[in-house]
Design a protein around this motif. Structure first.
Motif, mmCIF file in Angstrom:
data_model
loop_
_atom_site.group_PDB
_atom_site.id
_atom_site.type_symbol
_atom_site.label_atom_id
_atom_site.label_comp_id
_atom_site.label_asym_id
_atom_site.label_seq_id
_atom_site.Cartn_x
_atom_site.Cartn_y
_atom_site.Cartn_z
ATOM 1 N N UNK A 232 0.832 -1.202 0.000
ATOM 2 C CA UNK A 232 0.000 0.000 0.000
ATOM 3 C C UNK A 232 0.869 1.255 0.000
ATOM 4 N N UNK A 233 1.960 1.227 0.764
ATOM 5 C CA UNK A 233 2.862 2.388 0.804
ATOM 6 C C UNK A 233 3.447 2.671 -0.574
ATOM 7 N N UNK B 200 2.434 17.016 3.465
ATOM 8 C CA UNK B 200 1.656 16.314 4.508
ATOM 9 C C UNK B 200 1.720 14.802 4.320
ATOM 10 N N UNK B 201 1.535 14.411 3.041
ATOM 11 C CA UNK B 201 1.561 12.978 2.759
ATOM 12 C C UNK B 201 2.934 12.393 3.009
ATOM 13 N N UNK C 29 6.143 8.776 8.713
ATOM 14 C CA UNK C 29 5.709 8.172 9.979
ATOM 15 C C UNK C 29 5.360 6.702 9.827
ATOM 16 N N UNK C 30 4.656 6.396 8.733
ATOM 17 C CA UNK C 30 4.303 4.998 8.480
ATOM 18 C C UNK C 30 5.556 4.142 8.300
ATOM 19 N N UNK C 31 6.509 4.710 7.512
ATOM 20 C CA UNK C 31 7.740 3.954 7.294
ATOM 21 C C UNK C 31 8.525 3.754 8.601
ATOM 22 N N UNK C 32 8.538 4.811 9.454
ATOM 23 C CA UNK C 32 9.213 4.670 10.750
ATOM 24 C C UNK C 32 8.543 3.590 11.596
ATOM 25 N N UNK C 33 7.198 3.600 11.546
ATOM 26 C CA UNK C 33 6.467 2.569 12.283
ATOM 27 C C UNK C 33 6.777 1.178 11.731
ATOM 28 N N UNK C 34 6.825 1.100 10.363
ATOM 29 C CA UNK C 34 7.158 -0.186 9.748
ATOM 30 C C UNK C 34 8.560 -0.636 10.138
ATOM 31 N N UNK C 35 9.511 0.334 10.142
ATOM 32 C CA UNK C 35 10.881 -0.012 10.542
ATOM 33 C C UNK C 35 10.919 -0.494 11.990
ATOM 34 N N UNK C 36 10.132 0.209 12.853
ATOM 35 C CA UNK C 36 10.076 -0.218 14.256
ATOM 36 C C UNK C 36 9.478 -1.621 14.383
ATOM 37 N N UNK C 37 8.376 -1.821 13.596
ATOM 38 C CA UNK C 37 7.751 -3.152 13.626
ATOM 39 C C UNK C 37 8.714 -4.212 13.101
ATOM 40 N N UNK C 38 9.467 -3.844 12.012
ATOM 41 C CA UNK C 38 10.411 -4.813 11.458
ATOM 42 C C UNK C 38 11.518 -5.130 12.484
#
Length: 275
Positions: free
Chosen positions: A41-42, A90-91, A97-106
């Motif tokens: 989706x990203x 904004x996007x 932020x989404x990518x940072x969250x994904x990196x954190x999740x990874x």
């Protein structure tokens, strides 16, 4: 990536969110579609933002009022450019932020995977230790089984020896009783003969004075015979007493042996029964 999700689906969902007055984000698009991995989706949403400028320009051309003054057209173009830049920033912030969250999740998944790998290594070590313990226990069990068999054979041997000693003890006791009975009988016979000789001696001594010499000779002979018989009886009694002492010693030794073997058998029987 979830099978079946397409770029058109993501772009359509983003347009629908914009039409509803919402910013298109990865989580909102996934919620709108009900499927799709965050990475896919990203990536497809980035394509949508990249095409947004051209779409806004086309929209601007369509919305241009015919014969509008150049200043108004320029102002409208600047407004659309500013709106597009603001939306893009904004996007991009949301995507970052989404990518940072994904990196954190990874990273969290990597840590979890490493923890699982370490846990698996520990489990393998524990399994190897358990297998070694099982092998050692099997060897120990085999040793105990051999020991039980040896003790059982020893118990049978000791039981046979005990039975043999008990038989020997019974035989010695019978012989002891027989010798004791014979000795008592001989002592009784000797006492009777001694009493008879004593009575004969007294009768001879009491005989008349005329037969004093003959009586003295007979008395002397009787005394000599009595002394010989006493000596013979004494020798026989000593021999029988020696036999009794020997038999008593043998009987005591046999009884001690029987008691010792019986104690060993009683000690081994509970061990064999437990095994």
């Amino acid at each position: 990536m979830t099978k079946g999700i397409t770029e058109a689906q993501v772009h359509t969902a983003a347009d629908a969110l914009v039409a509803a007055g919402e910013r298109p984000t990865v989580e909102r698009i996934r919620a709108h579609l009900g499927t799709g991995s965050p990475n896919t989706v990203t990536r497809l949403l980035d394509f949508w933002w990249q095409a947004l400028g051209a779409r806004l320009t086309a929209h601007q051309a369509i919305a241009t009022i015919p014969d509008a003054p150049a200043e108004i057209a320029a102002l409208a173009g600047q407004w659309w450019a500013w709106a597009w830049q603001q939306a893009r920033e904004t996007v991009q912030a949301e995507v970052a932020g989404e990518r940072a969250q994904l990196a954190s999740d990874r990273a969290a998944l990597d840590r979890e995977r490493e923890a699982l790998q370490q846990k698996e290594v520990r489990q393998q070590q524990l399994l190897a230790q358990a297998q070694q313990a099982e092998t050692a226990m099997a060897a120990r069990l085999a040793d105990i089984q051999r020991l039980v068999e040896q003790q059982a054979a020893q118990l049978v041997d000791l039981t046979q020896q005990r039975e043999a000693l008990e038989t020997r003890n019974e035989r010695l006791e019978a012989e002891f009783l027989n010798v004791t009975t014979r000795l008592q009988a001989q002592e009784t016979t000797a006492a009777a003969e001694r009493e008879t000789l004593t009575q004969q001696l007294r009768a001879t001594e009491d005989h008349g004075h005329a037969e004093v010499d003959r009586a003295r000779q007979e008395s002397k002979g009787l005394r000599t015979r009595l002394a010989a018989m006493e000596k013979e009886r004494t020798t026989e009694r000593e021999r029988h007493q020696h036999e009794l002492v020997t038999l008593r010693t043998s009987l005591t030794t046999a009884q001690q042996d029987v008691a010792a073997y019986r104690a060993r058998v009683e000690t081994l029987e509970p061990v064999v029964m437990r095994c």
